[in-house]
Scaffold this active site. Structure first.
Site, PDB file in Angstrom:
ATOM      1  N   GLU A  22     -47.743  63.470 -11.986  1.00  0.00           N
ATOM      2  CA  GLU A  22     -47.791  62.795 -10.685  1.00  0.00           C
ATOM      3  C   GLU A  22     -47.453  63.738  -9.534  1.00  0.00           C
ATOM      4  OE1 GLU A  22     -45.594  59.175  -8.247  1.00  0.00           O
ATOM      5  OE2 GLU A  22     -44.731  59.947 -10.093  1.00  0.00           O
ATOM      6  N   ASP A  23     -46.420  64.556  -9.728  1.00  0.00           N
ATOM      7  CA  ASP A  23     -45.873  65.328  -8.604  1.00  0.00           C
ATOM      8  C   ASP A  23     -46.351  66.772  -8.530  1.00  0.00           C
ATOM      9  OD1 ASP A  23     -44.494  63.084  -7.933  1.00  0.00           O
ATOM     10  OD2 ASP A  23     -42.587  63.716  -8.819  1.00  0.00           O
ATOM     11  N   ASP A  59     -11.606  31.131 -18.786  1.00  0.00           N
ATOM     12  CA  ASP A  59     -10.792  30.367 -19.742  1.00  0.00           C
ATOM     13  C   ASP A  59     -11.192  30.667 -21.179  1.00  0.00           C
ATOM     14  OD1 ASP A  59      -9.021  29.166 -18.139  1.00  0.00           O
ATOM     15  OD2 ASP A  59     -10.051  27.248 -17.982  1.00  0.00           O
TER      16      ASP A  59
END
Length: 718
Positions: free
Chosen positions: A95-96, A278
């Site tokens: 992608e980059d 509780d």
């Protein structure tokens, strides 16, 4: 709750657990379970990624390689195989950078390239909205993951590190990513049984979306933990003492819900913090399955179990492969105790899910362990769902339904157990058995008794589906089905049915207008059809007929184009309405037209023709659009019933409604709905929706009702 924390405060939280890693740290972590040559391959992938991302930085100013290195370290902590860790290091290079998938395959092999390609954020296409883009990306990611489950594991590790380092982004982008994480990625991690991953994703997302609520809840838990030490120690000592008497050995851990789970429980059940806290929760880890059931006997002898609160997920595992025994006990001082009992293998599987039991030495995943089998079944369902979904937004809606199951367990007549989400109906069960069973179901036997298809099922019930080859899905089923498979299958069938009906109606409408030119479709040359198909950029002439039937194109305009003429010889004949045209011809609810009423048709884009009475007041503002109106008439052979509203003004007396209903039934009609409006002076108005097949039939019903002494007046409501 309106105050916003500073970027620095969020950054402190998000990065407090984010150490500075080096490639040596990663290699040391992987050398504990991988072969030396595989560790060397990981080091080579790191240097390749470092060179590919040279000059790139993150928003924080750090070198970009720190992100893929952190993703790979997350995968190493999960003991993933070396190819998966290499994919984590390389997951952003396609992608980059200028590197291609083929180039990556040449360098590191097809398997690593396939994983990286599956994880890579897909090229942005043009969508109507950002949501469409996100939905389409998710759809493609899940389809890639169906080929190799490791794709989603790398993607989840990528998302986890992004969540840990969100502090450097703009506030609106932080919140968008956190919202997407809580809505999609954390549920996917849960569906794959990856509990540790899910908990961290949820708490990180919770802190970003609701920072003040997070801190208040975190402080409250810290204080409550100190107050509970004494009672936790007492319960632990009691269990250990009884274990020794029975000759069992186990690890006992106090179990705490993560903050987001506590928050969801408080919101969903409208409980205060003290009510949630509780409950005292313990996890008991033993050696094997036999010891699980023996330990269950020990705790049930020590403290009384709460009726109906025992669940055996060992015999019937959850949809994500999770196995454990769950029980709730009355503890000392009446405090409730939740206990989970599981073997060591089950505990490992519960925390790691599909990432557990990976065959690290060979790089092959174990395909026969429970979490993998369950994940494969789910992914197969995802593939079926995407085939039936009309678009990416519908796919995302169905996926959300599928990601949040609160499960029930029902059985087939042969004893096979099916897992369904809570609220599932007999129709959901039918589609879970097989799509054809769902498409042809007509009734169901639940526990040997006939039940409507809308019946909600309960755990333990046996269900038998009755089918008929002539039966088809009903659009009304969409109002009560809850499973993504049922919803997708019904919509897919109805879309296919609507297409066929729209083509038939389009053909009728076009022929109606062609008669005005003294011709019909059979007499038009094929070349003219092909010219029109090319002009409208369609694949075939049936697509054009479908558009005409759905009201997307004017039948008159298409008729003129086909005959090259704009002056018809005569008026077109009225379109005959029989009531059996299907979904592309509907009858207006505002005026409820019935055979015998003067009618006209309004062409609604995307919906086909809507039939109104000519006197309907709701259509007066639409009549200026002359091209939208059709001349229609009732066919002489209408054979169905139509709803119509009547108002019956009656005296208030015992049995009046039953008497009116009996008379309507005797007149061969049926009451669909009744609304009673009591008036002063001892009178009431009954608004009845009844079924009739013509105006003559309606007149017969009204005449019968007027004979009743209690009836003052009757009117039809338009």
């Amino acid at each position: 709750m309106s105050a916003k924390p500073s970027v620095a405060s969020e950054l402190d939280f998000i990065q407090e657990s984010e150490p500075k890693l080096t490639i040596d740290d990663l290699c040391f972590a992987t050398s504990n379970y991988l072969e030396a040559k595989q560790v060397d391959a990981i080091r080579r992938a790191y240097h390749f990624a470092d060179q590919a991302h040279e000059g790139q930085t993150r928003r924080s100013g750090e070198r970009y390689i720190t992100h893929p290195l952190a993703v790979a370290h997350v995968l190493a902590m999960m003991h993933m195989d070396y190819e998966c860790i290499m994919a984590g290091l390389l997951h952003d290079v396609i992608e980059d950078t200028t590197l291609t998938r083929d180039g990556l395959a040449l360098e590191f092999g097809d398997e690593v390239a396939e994983l990286v390609e599956g994880v890579t954020k897909l090229a942005k296409a043009t969508f109507e909205t950002t949501k469409h883009a996100q939905a389409e990306n998710l759809r493609k990611m899940l389809l890639a993951m169906s080929r190799d489950i490791r794709v989603i594991i790398v993607k989840l590790a990528d998302r986890l590190h992004n969540m840990r380092t969100l502090g450097h982004l703009r506030p609106e982008k932080r919140r968008r990513i956190a919202h997407e994480t809580l809505e999609i990625y954390a549920p996917i991690a849960q569906r794959l049984g990856m509990n540790l991953m899910r908990c961290e994703l949820e708490d990180l997302g919770f802190h970003v979306l609701y920072p003040i609520r997070y801190r208040v809840l975190q402080d409250a838990v810290r204080k409550a933990r100190g107050n509970r030490k004494e009672i936790v120690s007492q319960i632990t000592a009691s269990i250990l003492n009884r274990m020794e008497q029975e000759g069992l050995s186990a690890d006992i851990q106090g179990r705490e819900k993560n903050l987001y789970s506590l928050y969801k429980k408080m919101v969903a059940k409208q409980l205060s913090f003290s009510e949630v806290m509780d409950v005292y929760a313990f996890r008991i880890i033993v050696d094997d399955v036999d010891a699980c059931y023996r330990m269950l006997g020990v705790v049930h002898n020590l403290y009384k179990p709460v009726q109906g609160k025992f669940k055996d997920y060992i015999a019937i595992p959850k949809a994500n492969g999770y196995q454990s025994l769950h029980t709730v006990l009355f503890g000392p001082y009446g405090v409730p105790i939740e206990v989970q009992i599981r073997s060591r293998d089950m505990d490992h599987m519960a925390e790691a899910g599909v990432a557990a039991h990976w065959l690290y030495k060979t790089g092959e995943s174990v395909g026969n362990n429970l979490a993998h089998r369950k994940a494969r079944q789910w992914l197969q369902g995802i593939l079926e769902m995407q085939k039936g979904s009309g678009d990416s937004m519908e796919f995302l809606e169905n996926l959300r339904i599928d990601l949040f199951p609160d499960e029930i367990y029902v059985s087939t007549p042969k004893g096979e157990i099916l897992t369904l989400p809570r609220g599932a109906t007999a129709v959901d069960f039918a589609y879970a058995v097989h799509t054809d069973v769902g498409n042809n179901c007509v009734a169901a036997r639940v526990g040997r008794h006939l039940a409507p298809l809308s019946t909600q099922l309960e755990t333990g019930e046996s269900v038998e589906i009755i089918t008929s080859p002539n039966s088809h899905p009903n659009p009304a089923w969409l109002n009560f089905v809850v499973t993504a498979k049922a919803r997708t299958s019904i919509r897919h069938y109805l879309r296919h049915l609507q297409t066929e009906e729209a083509i038939l109606l389009g053909r009728r409408l076009l022929n109606k207008h062609l008669t005005a030119f003294s011709t019909n479709l059979d007499e038009i040359p094929v070349e003219r059809f092909n010219e029109l198909v090319n002009e409208f950029e369609l694949k075939q002439f049936n697509d054009l007929l479908e558009d005409i039937g759905l009201g997307n194109h004017s039948a008159l305009l298409i008729a003129q184009k086909l005959v090259h003429d704009s002056t018809p010889d005569k008026e077109p004949q009225a379109l005959m309405i029989a009531g059996t045209e299907g979904m592309v011809v509907s009858f207006a609810r505002c005026c409820h037209p019935i055979p015998g009423d003067p009618i006209h048709g309004y062409v609604s884009t995307g919906r086909g023709i809507i039939i109104h009475q000519r006197s309907c007041k709701n259509t007066s503002h639409l009549r200026v659009q002359n091209e939208k109106w059709l001349d229609v008439a009732w066919s002489p052979d209408v054979s169905r019933d139509f709803p119509v509203d009547i108002m019956v003004h009656v005296k208030n007396q015992r049995g009046v409604l039953a008497t009116v209903a009996a008379v309507v039934s005797e007149a061969d009609s049926n009451i669909d709905n009744v609304v009673v409006d009591e008036r002063d002076g001892g009178y009431s108005d009954l608004r009845l929706t009844i079924e009739v097949h013509s105006r003559q039939h309606l007149a017969r019903v009204i005449r019968r009702l007027r004979l009743l002494d209690m009836v003052e007046r009757i009117s039809r409501i338009n």
